[in-house]
Design an enzyme around this catalytic site. Sequence first.
Site, mmCIF file in Angstrom:
data_model
loop_
_atom_site.group_PDB
_atom_site.id
_atom_site.type_symbol
_atom_site.label_atom_id
_atom_site.label_comp_id
_atom_site.label_asym_id
_atom_site.label_seq_id
_atom_site.Cartn_x
_atom_site.Cartn_y
_atom_site.Cartn_z
ATOM 1 N N ARG A 177 1.033 -1.016 -0.204
ATOM 2 C CA ARG A 177 0.006 0.055 0.146
ATOM 3 C C ARG A 177 0.850 1.093 0.088
ATOM 4 O O ARG A 177 2.014 1.269 0.499
ATOM 5 C CB ARG A 177 -0.878 0.010 1.172
ATOM 6 C CG ARG A 177 -1.909 -1.078 1.367
ATOM 7 C CD ARG A 177 -2.744 -1.164 2.551
ATOM 8 N NE ARG A 177 -3.520 -2.462 2.877
ATOM 9 C CZ ARG A 177 -3.164 -3.466 3.542
ATOM 10 N NH1 ARG A 177 -2.085 -3.761 4.037
ATOM 11 N NH2 ARG A 177 -4.046 -4.429 3.660
ATOM 12 N N LYS A 201 -1.464 -2.419 8.043
ATOM 13 C CA LYS A 201 -2.613 -1.773 8.797
ATOM 14 C C LYS A 201 -2.687 -2.302 10.239
ATOM 15 O O LYS A 201 -2.165 -3.442 10.546
ATOM 16 C CB LYS A 201 -3.832 -2.231 8.060
ATOM 17 C CG LYS A 201 -4.005 -1.294 6.908
ATOM 18 C CD LYS A 201 -5.470 -1.815 6.116
ATOM 19 C CE LYS A 201 -5.678 -0.728 5.257
ATOM 20 N NZ LYS A 201 -7.384 -1.072 4.629
ATOM 21 N N HIS A 271 -3.183 2.096 -5.303
ATOM 22 C CA HIS A 271 -3.854 0.751 -5.263
ATOM 23 C C HIS A 271 -3.733 -0.089 -6.590
ATOM 24 O O HIS A 271 -4.187 -1.091 -6.686
ATOM 25 C CB HIS A 271 -5.001 0.894 -4.745
ATOM 26 C CG HIS A 271 -5.093 0.154 -3.282
ATOM 27 N ND1 HIS A 271 -4.258 0.446 -2.331
ATOM 28 C CD2 HIS A 271 -5.892 -0.920 -2.698
ATOM 29 C CE1 HIS A 271 -4.678 -0.152 -1.095
ATOM 30 N NE2 HIS A 271 -5.443 -1.217 -1.539
ATOM 31 N N ARG A 274 -1.174 -2.734 -6.971
ATOM 32 C CA ARG A 274 -1.743 -3.688 -5.991
ATOM 33 C C ARG A 274 -2.869 -4.561 -6.578
ATOM 34 O O ARG A 274 -2.727 -5.721 -6.497
ATOM 35 C CB ARG A 274 -1.949 -2.949 -4.745
ATOM 36 C CG ARG A 274 -2.586 -3.956 -3.582
ATOM 37 C CD ARG A 274 -2.986 -3.398 -2.222
ATOM 38 N NE ARG A 274 -3.398 -4.347 -1.303
ATOM 39 C CZ ARG A 274 -2.920 -4.892 -0.211
ATOM 40 N NH1 ARG A 274 -1.510 -4.664 -0.349
ATOM 41 N NH2 ARG A 274 -3.323 -5.615 0.525
ATOM 42 N N HIS A 297 -3.985 -9.911 3.835
ATOM 43 C CA HIS A 297 -5.437 -9.515 4.095
ATOM 44 C C HIS A 297 -5.598 -10.218 5.289
ATOM 45 O O HIS A 297 -5.207 -11.488 5.738
ATOM 46 C CB HIS A 297 -6.193 -10.087 3.080
ATOM 47 C CG HIS A 297 -6.350 -9.078 1.934
ATOM 48 N ND1 HIS A 297 -6.752 -9.680 0.600
ATOM 49 C CD2 HIS A 297 -6.010 -8.022 1.817
ATOM 50 C CE1 HIS A 297 -6.603 -8.703 -0.305
ATOM 51 N NE2 HIS A 297 -6.108 -7.572 0.271
ATOM 52 N N TYR A 306 -11.322 -10.380 -6.068
ATOM 53 C CA TYR A 306 -10.491 -10.806 -7.185
ATOM 54 C C TYR A 306 -11.145 -11.940 -7.823
ATOM 55 O O TYR A 306 -10.549 -12.277 -9.187
ATOM 56 C CB TYR A 306 -8.982 -10.990 -6.770
ATOM 57 C CG TYR A 306 -8.559 -9.905 -6.331
ATOM 58 C CD1 TYR A 306 -8.198 -8.633 -6.973
ATOM 59 C CD2 TYR A 306 -8.274 -9.889 -4.947
ATOM 60 C CE1 TYR A 306 -7.595 -7.557 -6.464
ATOM 61 C CE2 TYR A 306 -7.394 -8.478 -4.261
ATOM 62 C CZ TYR A 306 -7.280 -7.511 -5.249
ATOM 63 O OH TYR A 306 -6.738 -6.448 -4.633
#
Length: 326
Positions: A177, A201, A271, A274, A297, A306
């Site tokens: 990110r 994150k 993004h 990514r 994730h 996806y």
Amino acid sequence: MRRLVSSFLRICVIVTTLHRPPALQVDRTPSACLIGAFEAFLCTERGLSRSTVVHYLTVIRRFLNERFGCKVPHVDRLRPQDIHNFLLREIQRVSRSHGKLVITALRSFLRFLLQRGAIQTDLACTLPGVACWRLSHLPRSLPPDQVELLLACCDRSTPAGERDYAILLLLARLGLRGGEVLAMTLDDLDWEHGEIVVRGKGQRLERLPMPSDVGAALASYLCDVRPACATRRVFIRMKAPHQGLAVAAICCIVRRALGRAGLDPEFKGAHLLRHSLATNLLRRGATLGEIGQLLRHRQPTTTQIYAKVDIAALRDIALPWPGGAS
């Protein structure tokens, strides 16, 4: 002799006065003091990351400026209509996901005011929601040849081009990110084991392997380009003051690279690379679990978006159209 010493000292005083750095101007206006108190609240009581705090403060500064201008912000006079008018103007110029951020920032600010006793009504309850359902859109991505074209168009003969090339490689090869690239420090590069520590994150620290081309680009940037400075951030400004890049810098680097490559996708943020990495891995046979592990994730459901880009696999499981040809 005394005259000579006196003249020398007088000259030193004059030179010192001329080269004295200007005093720092501290903003003591009521709006600045209120925003400063809100910033302290977000950092100490909410424990939010620095990037999140910066985004929140940007929204609140704009809100206070539009509502009160240069006047004293009498927040006790705020009404639901004031907030709704600001939201309507903001939502029309930003994406749905950014609209959610605007509402979240306002909700946090209004609850902060209520907690301090600056307002008597819980105005946060009047904020509407933004319809942005999960899996409701397709991830924007570039095919592999366009990603390579974007990388090849970097002018690596300039210091900024060498830096930007290393940043774009981190986005394209590891799917980092934008905020993770900005937060990277020199201590996060483990050259002995060929790994990179990623500050993700939720203030999580995770290790990823360093691909050979990424390592070569980073080594070239650090050894030949990066100016000597006090900050431990990997990527810094090429011009003084030599400090870490601003929050919006990564998206600007991606947009400039797309322009050089002659590419004009609908989405031009950090993004994009990514999403491109995940989409291309899926089409080459990688599982959703493997992609989720690379993108770090927390929940498998985050990677499910996806699955919609694998058209060949979707054709195999698609049901026949009612009344259509058999």
